[in-house]
Design a protein around this motif. Structure first.
Motif, short mmCIF file in Angstrom:
data_model
loop_
_atom_site.label_atom_id
_atom_site.label_comp_id
_atom_site.label_asym_id
_atom_site.label_seq_id
_atom_site.Cartn_x
_atom_site.Cartn_y
_atom_site.Cartn_z
N LYS A 1 0.85 -1.20 0.00
CA LYS A 1 0.00 0.00 0.00
C LYS A 1 0.88 1.25 0.00
N PRO A 2 0.41 2.34 -0.61
CA PRO A 2 1.17 3.59 -0.60
C PRO A 2 1.10 4.26 0.78
N ILE A 3 2.24 4.75 1.25
CA ILE A 3 2.29 5.56 2.46
C ILE A 3 3.27 6.71 2.19
N PRO A 4 3.31 7.75 3.03
CA PRO A 4 4.26 8.83 2.81
C PRO A 4 5.69 8.29 2.73
N LEU A 5 6.44 8.76 1.73
CA LEU A 5 7.79 8.25 1.51
C LEU A 5 8.69 8.50 2.73
N ALA A 6 8.57 9.67 3.33
CA ALA A 6 9.40 9.98 4.51
C ALA A 6 9.13 8.99 5.63
N GLU A 7 7.88 8.61 5.80
CA GLU A 7 7.52 7.64 6.84
C GLU A 7 8.12 6.27 6.52
N LEU A 8 8.04 5.87 5.25
CA LEU A 8 8.57 4.57 4.83
C LEU A 8 10.08 4.49 5.07
N VAL A 9 10.80 5.53 4.67
CA VAL A 9 12.25 5.57 4.86
C VAL A 9 12.59 5.52 6.35
N SER A 10 11.83 6.26 7.16
CA SER A 10 12.07 6.29 8.60
C SER A 10 11.87 4.91 9.22
N VAL A 11 10.84 4.20 8.79
CA VAL A 11 10.57 2.85 9.31
C VAL A 11 11.75 1.92 9.00
N HIS A 12 12.26 1.98 7.76
CA HIS A 12 13.40 1.14 7.38
C HIS A 12 14.63 1.45 8.24
N HIS A 13 14.91 2.74 8.45
CA HIS A 13 16.08 3.11 9.22
C HIS A 13 15.93 2.74 10.70
N ASP A 14 14.72 2.92 11.23
CA ASP A 14 14.47 2.54 12.62
C ASP A 14 14.70 1.04 12.83
N MET A 15 14.22 0.24 11.89
CA MET A 15 14.41 -1.20 12.01
C MET A 15 15.88 -1.57 11.87
N ALA A 16 16.58 -0.89 10.97
CA ALA A 16 18.02 -1.16 10.80
C ALA A 16 18.78 -0.86 12.09
N ARG A 17 18.39 0.22 12.78
CA ARG A 17 19.03 0.56 14.06
C ARG A 17 18.72 -0.50 15.12
N GLN A 18 17.46 -0.94 15.15
CA GLN A 18 17.08 -1.95 16.14
C GLN A 18 17.85 -3.26 15.93
N LEU A 19 18.13 -3.57 14.68
CA LEU A 19 18.86 -4.81 14.35
C LEU A 19 20.36 -4.64 14.44
N GLY A 20 20.80 -3.38 14.71
CA GLY A 20 22.23 -3.13 14.85
C GLY A 20 22.98 -2.96 13.54
N PHE A 21 22.23 -2.68 12.44
CA PHE A 21 22.88 -2.51 11.15
C PHE A 21 23.41 -1.09 10.96
N LEU A 22 22.83 -0.12 11.66
CA LEU A 22 23.25 1.28 11.54
C LEU A 22 23.92 1.74 12.82
#
Length: 201
Positions: free
Chosen positions: A180-201
């Motif tokens: 589904k379409p969502i705001p791009l800024a929100e989508l990017v933020s979700v990806h980065h937040d998950m990457a931080r939680q997993l220790g990738f960033l």
């Protein structure tokens, strides 16, 4: 008057094997962006910023940032990275040195692995590759049958959120997930937040 790189870029746009829309430039926003970046239109990045609000490539899959357009930001520094493009799945392209003092190259943050990958291309070489057909192969793992029509219906300031997400084992087949379409800024933020939680960033 300095010689702009824009004619070279325009020629590639005209001959591109996939649709490319040049969003109109806002002269004031473009001038502000050029000034903030301290670059000239002799460079490919400067030419894109000065002469377009952005480039919408391959039915909207890739959004190359320019001087800014309604719903699409201009090229800007985010978290120490010069962000130059997004893809519709929330991937990010940034131009930065691989290590301090090194020549900057384009890096890609992929929604399928949540890590930054050095593409080992300067901005001009990367943009030329994206406009001459390399995007198809580069993005093949994130596409599904009929993606063209679905992506074309997504606004420039939106991305496609997939569930399960593409970085999970269950989300690898994009044809089988919920999208589904969502705001791009929100989508990017979700990806980065998950990457931080997993220790990738």
């Amino acid at each position: 008057m300095e010689q702009s790189a824009w004619p070279e870029i325009s020629a590639l746009v005209a001959e591109a094997p996939c649709p490319v829309e040049v969003l109109p430039a806002d002269p004031r926003r473009a001038a502000d962006c050029l000034g903030a970046l301290e670059i000239s239109t002799r460079s490919w990045l400067g030419a894109v910023v000065a002469n377009s609000g952005g480039l919408v490539v391959d039915h909207g899959w890739l959004r190359v940032l320019g001087g800014g357009h309604d719903g699409l930001p201009g090229v800007a520094v985010e978290a120490g990275r010069l962000v130059v493009a997004y893809d519709v799945m929330g991937g990010q392209f940034a131009w930065l040195p691989a290590e301090p003092g090194a020549r900057p190259t384009i890096h890609y943050f992929g929604p399928d692995d949540l890590t930054w990958q050095d593409l080992e291309l300067g901005y001009g070489d990367w943009l030329e590759a994206m406009l001459t057909g390399a995007l198809h192969g580069f993005s093949a793992g994130l596409r599904w049958p009929g993606w063209e029509a679905e992506v074309a219906g997504v606004a420039p300031d939106q991305g496609i959120s997939a569930w399960p997400p593409p970085w999970t084992r269950e989300g690898k087949d994009l044809a089988a997930v919920s999208r589904k379409p969502i705001p791009l800024a929100e989508l990017v933020s979700v990806h980065h937040d998950m990457a931080r939680q997993l220790g990738f960033l």
